[in-house]
Design an enzyme around this catalytic site. Structure first.
Site, mmCIF file in Angstrom:
data_model
loop_
_atom_site.group_PDB
_atom_site.id
_atom_site.type_symbol
_atom_site.label_atom_id
_atom_site.label_comp_id
_atom_site.label_asym_id
_atom_site.label_seq_id
_atom_site.Cartn_x
_atom_site.Cartn_y
_atom_site.Cartn_z
ATOM 1 N N ASP A 128 1.146 -1.398 0.123
ATOM 2 C CA ASP A 128 -0.011 0.135 0.074
ATOM 3 C C ASP A 128 0.980 1.093 0.114
ATOM 4 O O ASP A 128 2.116 1.066 -0.069
ATOM 5 C CB ASP A 128 -1.060 0.012 1.256
ATOM 6 N N HIS A 129 0.178 2.347 0.213
ATOM 7 C CA HIS A 129 0.960 3.679 0.420
ATOM 8 C C HIS A 129 2.450 3.595 1.176
ATOM 9 O O HIS A 129 3.366 4.117 0.981
ATOM 10 C CB HIS A 129 0.254 4.761 0.401
ATOM 11 N N ARG A 185 9.674 -33.033 11.129
ATOM 12 C CA ARG A 185 8.615 -33.098 12.119
ATOM 13 C C ARG A 185 7.640 -31.934 11.813
ATOM 14 O O ARG A 185 6.535 -31.769 12.257
ATOM 15 C CB ARG A 185 8.968 -33.137 13.278
ATOM 16 N N HIS A 186 8.242 -30.795 10.874
ATOM 17 C CA HIS A 186 7.302 -29.785 10.565
ATOM 18 C C HIS A 186 6.346 -30.074 9.517
ATOM 19 O O HIS A 186 5.386 -29.195 9.459
ATOM 20 C CB HIS A 186 8.242 -28.578 10.335
ATOM 21 N N CYS A 211 3.244 -3.190 3.835
ATOM 22 C CA CYS A 211 2.319 -1.977 4.411
ATOM 23 C C CYS A 211 3.126 -1.337 5.548
ATOM 24 O O CYS A 211 4.251 -1.261 5.875
ATOM 25 C CB CYS A 211 0.840 -2.571 4.790
ATOM 26 N N GLY A 212 2.177 -0.634 6.356
ATOM 27 C CA GLY A 212 2.982 0.352 7.524
ATOM 28 C C GLY A 212 3.572 -0.812 8.532
ATOM 29 O O GLY A 212 4.809 -0.488 9.141
ATOM 30 N N THR A 213 2.689 -1.781 9.013
ATOM 31 C CA THR A 213 3.131 -2.794 10.011
ATOM 32 C C THR A 213 3.279 -4.106 9.452
ATOM 33 O O THR A 213 3.764 -4.795 10.572
ATOM 34 C CB THR A 213 1.792 -2.787 11.107
ATOM 35 N N GLY A 214 2.546 -4.412 8.343
ATOM 36 C CA GLY A 214 2.786 -5.824 7.969
ATOM 37 C C GLY A 214 1.691 -6.581 8.427
ATOM 38 O O GLY A 214 1.278 -7.843 8.060
ATOM 39 N N ILE A 215 0.760 -6.157 9.476
ATOM 40 C CA ILE A 215 -0.101 -6.935 10.117
ATOM 41 C C ILE A 215 -1.500 -7.068 9.167
ATOM 42 O O ILE A 215 -1.922 -7.948 8.957
ATOM 43 C CB ILE A 215 -0.398 -6.129 11.384
ATOM 44 N N GLY A 216 -1.747 -5.808 8.933
ATOM 45 C CA GLY A 216 -3.151 -5.845 7.690
ATOM 46 C C GLY A 216 -2.853 -6.902 6.646
ATOM 47 O O GLY A 216 -3.754 -7.810 6.247
ATOM 48 N N HIS A 225 10.486 -23.830 9.496
ATOM 49 C CA HIS A 225 9.618 -24.475 10.314
ATOM 50 C C HIS A 225 8.116 -24.167 9.863
ATOM 51 O O HIS A 225 7.252 -25.227 9.889
ATOM 52 C CB HIS A 225 9.501 -23.911 11.930
HETATM 53 C C1 RB5 Z 1 -2.102 2.614 6.634
HETATM 54 O O1 RB5 Z 1 -2.170 3.840 7.473
HETATM 55 C C2 RB5 Z 1 -1.755 1.555 7.690
HETATM 56 O O2 RB5 Z 1 -2.993 1.212 8.464
HETATM 57 C C3 RB5 Z 1 -1.327 -0.109 6.673
HETATM 58 O O3 RB5 Z 1 -0.276 0.519 6.060
HETATM 59 C C4 RB5 Z 1 -1.110 -1.091 7.744
HETATM 60 O O4 RB5 Z 1 -0.068 -0.755 8.614
HETATM 61 C C5 RB5 Z 1 -2.205 -1.876 8.019
HETATM 62 O O5 RB5 Z 1 -1.912 -2.890 8.654
#
Ligand code: RB5
Length: 145
Positions: free
Chosen positions: A7-8, A131-132, A64-69, A97
């Site tokens: 993303d941006h 095992r994995h 992305c910003g955190t990799g979480i989304g 693993h």
């Molecule tokens: C965008 O501001 C941010 O929410 C996105 O890049 C990401 O971190 C979501 O998980």
């Protein structure tokens, strides 16, 4: 082939990852975004995950910003194992693993130097199997994903 998406917030690292892959002689395809204009990470994560799930790409890299989304979205696709990685050690174990096939990184959380090493280690490390193997199979067999 390696499928790329961002993303941006991840756009600039994605561009650098393209240069890195080029220097490593690895083939890639970029699924966007193509600027730092605000956009929605699920659009890119769904696309890259579809490509990896279909077998058209061996690996995907999402930024992305955190990799979480990105990792949340990618893991909703059948056959995808996305790891949100913030260290070189985690990159190694995600492959060794978990046989992760998508790497998600957060450009706002790690430096480019760290991200670069994470990408290299992720792509160069092979699944250990043994095992994995059955554990990885259970990721999928115990859900419909
Ligand atoms: C965008 O501001 C941010 O929410 C996105 O890049 C990401 O971190 C979501 O998980």
């Amino acid at each position: 082939m390696i499928a790329l998406g961002a993303d941006h917030a991840g756009y600039e690292y994605k561009e650098k990852i393209k240069n890195l892959l080029q220097s490593l002689g690895m083939e890639y395809r970029d699924w966007g975004t193509d600027s730092t204009a605000s956009t929605d990470y699920p659009d890119y994560a769904h696309k890259v995950a579809e490509i990896v799930a279909s077998g058209k790409a061996e690996f995907g890299i999402l930024v992305c910003g955190t990799g979480i989304g990105m990792s949340i979205v990618a893991n909703k696709h059948k056959g995808v194992r996305a790891g949100n990685v913030e260290s070189i050690e985690a990159a190694k174990y995600a492959r060794l693993h978990n046989n992760a096939n998508i790497l998600a990184i957060g450009a706002r959380l790690i430096s480019w130097e760290q991200a670069k090493e994470i990408v290299k280690i992720f792509l160069q490390t092979k699944f250990e199997g043994g095992r994995h193997q059955q554990r990885v199979e259970k990721i999928h067999s115990l859900t419909n994903l």
